[in-house]
Structures are given as structure tokens and as C-alpha cells.
Design an enzyme around this catalytic site. Structure first.
Site, PDB file in Angstrom:
ATOM      1  N   ARG A  50      16.338 -18.907  17.746  1.00 29.81           N
ATOM      2  CA  ARG A  50      17.070 -19.607  18.830  1.00 29.81           C
ATOM      3  C   ARG A  50      16.302 -20.792  19.391  1.00 29.81           C
ATOM      4  O   ARG A  50      16.856 -21.647  20.051  1.00 29.81           O
ATOM      5  CB  ARG A  50      17.314 -18.605  19.965  1.00 29.81           C
ATOM      6  CG  ARG A  50      18.589 -17.837  19.758  1.00 29.81           C
ATOM      7  CD  ARG A  50      19.075 -17.217  21.002  1.00 29.81           C
ATOM      8  NE  ARG A  50      18.002 -16.849  21.920  1.00 29.81           N
ATOM      9  CZ  ARG A  50      18.170 -16.057  22.960  1.00 29.81           C
ATOM     10  NH1 ARG A  50      19.344 -15.553  23.212  1.00 29.81           N
ATOM     11  NH2 ARG A  50      17.186 -15.762  23.760  1.00 29.81           N
ATOM     12  N   LYS A 149      11.527  -2.606  10.244  1.00 28.16           N
ATOM     13  CA  LYS A 149      11.618  -1.484  11.153  1.00 28.16           C
ATOM     14  C   LYS A 149      11.429  -1.968  12.594  1.00 28.16           C
ATOM     15  O   LYS A 149      10.888  -3.061  12.761  1.00 28.16           O
ATOM     16  CB  LYS A 149      10.581  -0.419  10.805  1.00 28.16           C
ATOM     17  CG  LYS A 149       9.126  -0.909  10.992  1.00 28.16           C
ATOM     18  CD  LYS A 149       8.159   0.203  10.883  1.00 28.16           C
ATOM     19  CE  LYS A 149       7.659   0.663  12.201  1.00 28.16           C
ATOM     20  NZ  LYS A 149       6.710  -0.225  12.875  1.00 28.16           N
ATOM     21  N   HIS A 179       5.930  -1.367   5.341  1.00 30.05           N
ATOM     22  CA  HIS A 179       4.895  -2.134   4.653  1.00 30.05           C
ATOM     23  C   HIS A 179       3.771  -1.254   4.113  1.00 30.05           C
ATOM     24  O   HIS A 179       3.033  -1.658   3.231  1.00 30.05           O
ATOM     25  CB  HIS A 179       4.364  -3.295   5.522  1.00 30.05           C
ATOM     26  CG  HIS A 179       3.413  -2.882   6.591  1.00 30.05           C
ATOM     27  ND1 HIS A 179       3.817  -2.386   7.795  1.00 30.05           N
ATOM     28  CD2 HIS A 179       2.060  -2.894   6.646  1.00 30.05           C
ATOM     29  CE1 HIS A 179       2.760  -2.115   8.541  1.00 30.05           C
ATOM     30  NE2 HIS A 179       1.667  -2.420   7.860  1.00 30.05           N
ATOM     31  N   ASP A 236       7.012   4.486  16.248  1.00 29.90           N
ATOM     32  CA  ASP A 236       6.425   3.270  15.675  1.00 29.90           C
ATOM     33  C   ASP A 236       5.679   3.559  14.374  1.00 29.90           C
ATOM     34  O   ASP A 236       5.668   2.724  13.471  1.00 29.90           O
ATOM     35  CB  ASP A 236       5.455   2.669  16.709  1.00 29.90           C
ATOM     36  CG  ASP A 236       4.876   1.326  16.277  1.00 29.90           C
ATOM     37  OD1 ASP A 236       5.674   0.445  15.917  1.00 29.90           O
ATOM     38  OD2 ASP A 236       3.645   1.163  16.290  1.00 29.90           O
ATOM     39  N   HIS A 241       5.692   5.117   8.567  1.00 30.96           N
ATOM     40  CA  HIS A 241       4.498   5.052   7.713  1.00 30.96           C
ATOM     41  C   HIS A 241       3.929   6.431   7.355  1.00 30.96           C
ATOM     42  O   HIS A 241       3.681   6.724   6.194  1.00 30.96           O
ATOM     43  CB  HIS A 241       3.393   4.235   8.383  1.00 30.96           C
ATOM     44  CG  HIS A 241       3.830   2.870   8.839  1.00 30.96           C
ATOM     45  ND1 HIS A 241       4.741   2.104   8.146  1.00 30.96           N
ATOM     46  CD2 HIS A 241       3.478   2.116   9.909  1.00 30.96           C
ATOM     47  CE1 HIS A 241       4.922   0.951   8.775  1.00 30.96           C
ATOM     48  NE2 HIS A 241       4.172   0.938   9.846  1.00 30.96           N
ATOM     49  N   LYS A 340      -3.556   4.355  18.841  1.00 33.37           N
ATOM     50  CA  LYS A 340      -4.146   3.048  19.151  1.00 33.37           C
ATOM     51  C   LYS A 340      -5.420   3.282  19.952  1.00 33.37           C
ATOM     52  O   LYS A 340      -5.560   4.304  20.629  1.00 33.37           O
ATOM     53  CB  LYS A 340      -3.184   2.228  20.019  1.00 33.37           C
ATOM     54  CG  LYS A 340      -1.803   2.076  19.385  1.00 33.37           C
ATOM     55  CD  LYS A 340      -1.577   0.681  18.881  1.00 33.37           C
ATOM     56  CE  LYS A 340      -0.193   0.502  18.320  1.00 33.37           C
ATOM     57  NZ  LYS A 340      -0.165  -0.107  17.001  1.00 33.37           N
TER      58      LYS A 340
END
Ligand code: BG6
Length: 491
Positions: A50, A149, A179, A236, A241, A340
Site C-alpha cells: 500500500r 504462515k 521455512h 508461532d 516448525h 525466545k
């Protein structure tokens, strides 16, 4: 509907073309494919978003991004001069049909057969992008679409998105990216299992004690907070994964490497995962959220202060114990863990074999550890088989030590070529029309079905994620999860 036509003369249209993923991963991957002669020089790369930008502005943005995200030796001015001629920009509002003519106008001047559409936007836009591509007559039976995703946030929303895309593209035209499937070692897992006779006879509950899959990250959530806070580590990372890795470890040998043969086997694993019911969630899962701490010697903020002090129950760490109810894996737990702000960045799969049934080594110092196959995806890719060996020496009682037999891919292949990134591999597979490393709709939905039960259990529980200090291995409860079974995480 997808033909066998594998000619790679396609334009690649990236929706979200100036976004983070495009700049960090997709455009560097396309540049490298081009540099190493894997991209047809005539197809165009069209960034669409955009933002109001000219093609020249866009080219400059891509140039700057390559400077930051490509390896030092990878950028070459002469290659860039040719690559940059392929770049175009179209200002497109996903919800405004008229704006899609910008793409048609560019495509009119290209000799490509057709377009690959890469949706690197919020999935809430996938439906309207498809609809407006269709209205602008930009979808043919040869067009392909790549979906990033997350595809939904639960089974119901995932079905809705898949339906919206399926209204315009056949399953054979849809490439759902995970990935992790493009990483070299993940593909090597297939060759370790199915190009050797050594492991397969042992690859089952009679010889394997348990399996661990860890994907640890040192990074925090930072600028992705608003996305991440709605997702959390389970959606996530685990839904895609980690479950994909679990499937590749656990699946039966497919009859060949065709996309559907492999995907059929992965689906069977997903369908055999034992449901973690709400009353089991407390026992079999651990959620954590990082507090401030230090990673790599640097002080880092906690998750909540990264989100400007917002209250949040989103997990940045998950550990769980899964079981697969089939003949091969009965009674073999699969421990999954991801988070994380952990102490190191590493992703690995550990297959731990059974302990020896009886030890002839009497001395108390001789601890005979079970064999392990350690498949490391990153940072460096390697496969190690940990075996017990005698420590050389003349001591009266034999001393034993676990020693890894190493297969470091770099050393083994003395490969002068760099290792291609996962996105290079996957983008090239899209151009080659090879869906083996992409997720089929039923796989994505099968994974959500299992994850939904855990989400439901968490929602019903009054417990919050357990805090852990940034730079640690997550909450102590994740250690308890495995120690309770008489096992330990492989750190
Ligand atoms: C993405 C997640 O899919 O994978 C990110 O959305 C995560 O949160 C990333 O950081 C990890 O990928 P890699 O290849 O760096 O391990």
C-alpha cells in the site's frame, strides 16, 4: 489443474513487498538465486504494497536491504546491476480492486508465462487479494500462490483462510511455506533415515527411549510484539516448525519423494498424536514468559516492557510432552521445547536410544550413557552419533566416556559453495513446481486440531505463563516436565 509445466519463466509478485520478511529473507534469497543462475533473467520481481513508492525508490530499498542481509561475499555490483533491472513496484491496496491494474500493467511488459504470488501479508488479507487478482484476470491455471504462515490462529480460522484461497487456486497451485522444511539438515534427515540401512531397523519403540526437539532463540520479540502477542510460541513455532520436524522424524518411509507420498505419511503422524486434553494440559505442557535478564552478556528487557508495559498472558516459551499412538512409537515420548531469549540460538533433534540392558562395567565411575543421534539444524549443521568409548590408558578398571562420531556437513563435503538459505530452496521449488517441502491443507489443519486442544486447556486454566529470566533455559517447570520421567534435556 496445475500442469507439469516446469518452465521457470515466471514473474514473482510479493504482496508485503517492502515488509520485514521480504527485505530480510525473500529478496536476498531471490538475489542469490539470480546470482547463481537459478532464476530466469527475464521474469520480473514485483514488490506490491500500500505504500506509495516509485520503482526507483523500491529498487533503492532493496539495494539497502541486500547490503544488510546478504553475506559479505555474496553482494557483487555487476550482479546487482543486472538483478535490479528485474525489480518493479506496484502500489496495491489489497481491498481496492482498481489498484490491481498496477500489477497487470507491469506484467503486460514482461515475457513471463505467468505469475507466482507470494502472500507475505496478514492472512486476513489473503481472501481479498485472491478475489481482486481474479477480478483483474491475473489468475490462470498456471499461476501459483505461496502462503506465509500463520495460516489462521486455530482450526476454524485456518479453514476459513484455506477456503478463501481455494476459491481461486487449486491445491496443486498452493505452496504453504514452512521455512524449516527448506533447511539443509531437515532435508538431510530424509537421507539419514531413508538412504541408509543402519538406523531404520532401530527407528522405533523397541530401540528408542525418547525424542527431544529443541528450537532455542536468543532474540526477543521486539518490533514484532503486536503480531507475536496474539500468537505466542505455541502458534508461532510449535504448530508449524516443531510439528513438521516431529513428523519427519516419526513418519513411515514414503514410497517415493513425491509431494503427496511424503505429505500422506506426515499427515498420518499428525493424526496419531495423542490429544492433550484440558485436564492433561497442566501435566504435559509448560508455558513461560521472559523477564528482563542478560543474553550473550548484554542486558535485555522483559517481554512486558517490550510491549510498553501492557499486561499479557502470551507465552514466549513452551515445553511439552507429546505421544504418538501407533505401533512404531507406542510409549516413546517426544519432548518439544522452544522459546525466545534463551541462552543460545540452536535447533536440534535428539534421538535417544535405550540404555544397555546390563552393564559388565562394574566400577562406579563407569557410567554407561545411552547412545544418542543428535541432528543439529543450526547454528552450524551437523549430525553426531554419541557412543561410549574406552578412555585410553592402563587403569585396571576400564574407564568409559561418551564420544561423538561427527558428521559436520561443512567438513564432510569440503564444499566450496555456500549453503543456500531455506528461502532460496523453497522459492526455487515453487518455480520448479515441486510441492514436497510445502504443507498440504490437511496437514496444516491436522496440526491445528491438535494445537487447539492445548489452547483450549490453557484458556480454561487460571494459570499464567511462568516467568523466566532472559538468558536462562526457561521456567524450572520445563526441567521438571522431563525429569519427572527420569530423563534430562540435552543441553
Ligand atoms: C518464524 C517465527 O517462523 O521463525 C519467528 O515467526 C522465529 O518468531 C523464526 O524467530 C525462527 O526462524 P529461524 O530460521 O531463525 O530459526
Amino acid at each position: 489443474m496445475e500442469s507439469n509445466r516446469t518452465a521457470d519463466l515466471y514473474n514473482i509478485v510479493i504482496f508485503g513487498g517492502n515488509g520485514d520478511l521480504a527485505m530480510r529473507k525473500l529478496l536476498p534469497a531471490l538475489y542469490s538465486l539470480f546470482k547463481h543462475d537459478h532464476l530466469n533473467p527475464e521474469g520480473l520481481i514485483i514488490g506490491a504494497s500500500r505504500t506509495s513508492l516509485s520503482s526507483e525508490d523500491y529498487t533503492q530499498l532493496v539495494h539497502d536491504a541486500l547490503g544488510v542481509h546478504l553475506g559479505a561475499d555474496e553482494f557483487e555490483q555487476s550482479v546487482w546491476d543486472r538483478f535490479s533491472k528485474k525489480l518493479r513496484y506496484a502500489e496495491v491496496d489489497a481491498n481496492n480492486p482498481d489498484s490491481f491494474h498496477g500489477i497487470s500493467d507491469i506484467c503486460k511488459h514482461s515475457s513471463a508465462h505467468d505469475n507466482v504470488y507470494y502472500f507475505s501479508t496478514s492472512p486476513s488479507l489473503f481472501g481479498s487479494i485472491c478475489e481482486n487478482l481474479h477480478r483483474a484476470s491475473l489468475i490462470t491455471e498456471y499461476s501459483r500462490v505461496v502462503l506465509e504462515k500463520p495460516i489462521g490462529e486455530n482450526l476454524a480460522s485456518s479453514k476459513k483462510i484455506n477456503d478463501q484461497v481455494a476459491a481461486f487456486f487449486d491445491e496443486g497451485q498452493i505452496y504453504r511455506i514452512d521455512h524449516y522444511l527448506g533447511k539443509e539438515t531437515v532435508q538431510n534427515l530424509l537421507s539419514v533415515r531413508f538412504a541408509n540401512t543402519l538406523f531404520e531397523p532401530l527407528w522405533n519403540c523397541s530401540a528408542i527411549d525418547h525424542v527431544q526437539i529443541t528450537v532455542a532463540e536468543t532474540v526477543g520479540v521486539g518490533s514484532r510484539w503486536s503480531y507475536y502477542d496474539k500468537a505466542g510460541a505455541l502458534r508461532d513455532m510449535v504448530q508449524n516448525h516443531l510439528l513438521q520436524l516431529l513428523c519427519l522424524v516419526a513418519m513411515e518411509p514414503p514410497s517415493d519423494l513425491d509431494a503427496d507420498s511424503v505429505r500422506d505419511e506426515k499427515l498420518k503422524v499428525l493424526r496419531s498424536l495423542r490429544e492433550i486434553t484440558p485436564d492433561q494440559v497442566g501435566l504435559n505442557t509448560v508455558r513461560g514468559q521472559y523477564l528482563e535478564g542478560a543474553v550473550g552478556g548484554q542486558p535485555v528487557e522483559g517481554y512486558l516492557s517490550e510491549g510498553n508495559g501492557s499486561a499479557s498472558k502470551t507465552e514466549t516459551f513452551v515445553a511439552l510432552r507429546a505421544e504418538i499412538d501407533n505401533w512404531r512409537w507406542a510409549g516413546v515420548p517426544f519432548y518439544l521445547r522452544t522459546g525466545k531469549r534463551l541462552p543460545t540460538r540452536c535447533a536440534e533433534i535428539v534421538i535417544q536410544f535405550n540404555a544397555i540392558p546390563h552393564s559388565i562395567f562394574r566400577s562406579s565411575q563407569d557410567q554407561v550413557c545411552p547412545n544418542k543421534l543428535v541432528i543439529r539444524l543450526q547454528p552450524e549443521e551437523s549430525i553426531q552419533l554419541v557412543m561410549m568409548n574406552k578412555v585410553p590408558g592402563l587403569e585396571e578398571s576400564m574407564r568409559m566416556q561418551a564420544v561423538p562420531l561427527n558428521l559436520s556437513l561443512d567438513k564432510a563435503f569440503d564444499n566450496p559453495n555456500r549453503t543456500p538459505t531455506a528461502y532460496e530452496r523453497l522459492l526455487l521449488d515453487v518455480l520448479r513446481a515441486n510441492q514436497t517441502l510445502f504443507m498440504r491443507r490437511d496437514e496444516v489443519e491436522g496440526a491445528w486440531q491438535w494445537i487447539d486442544k492445548i489452547l483450549e486447556g490453557w484458556k480454561m486454566s487460571s494459570e499464567k505463563p511462568k516467568p523466566y529470566t532472559a538468558g536462562s533455559w526457561g521456567p524450572a517447570a520445563s526441567v521438571a516436565l522431563i525429569v519427572r520421567d527420569g530423563r534430562n534435556w540435552h543441553d
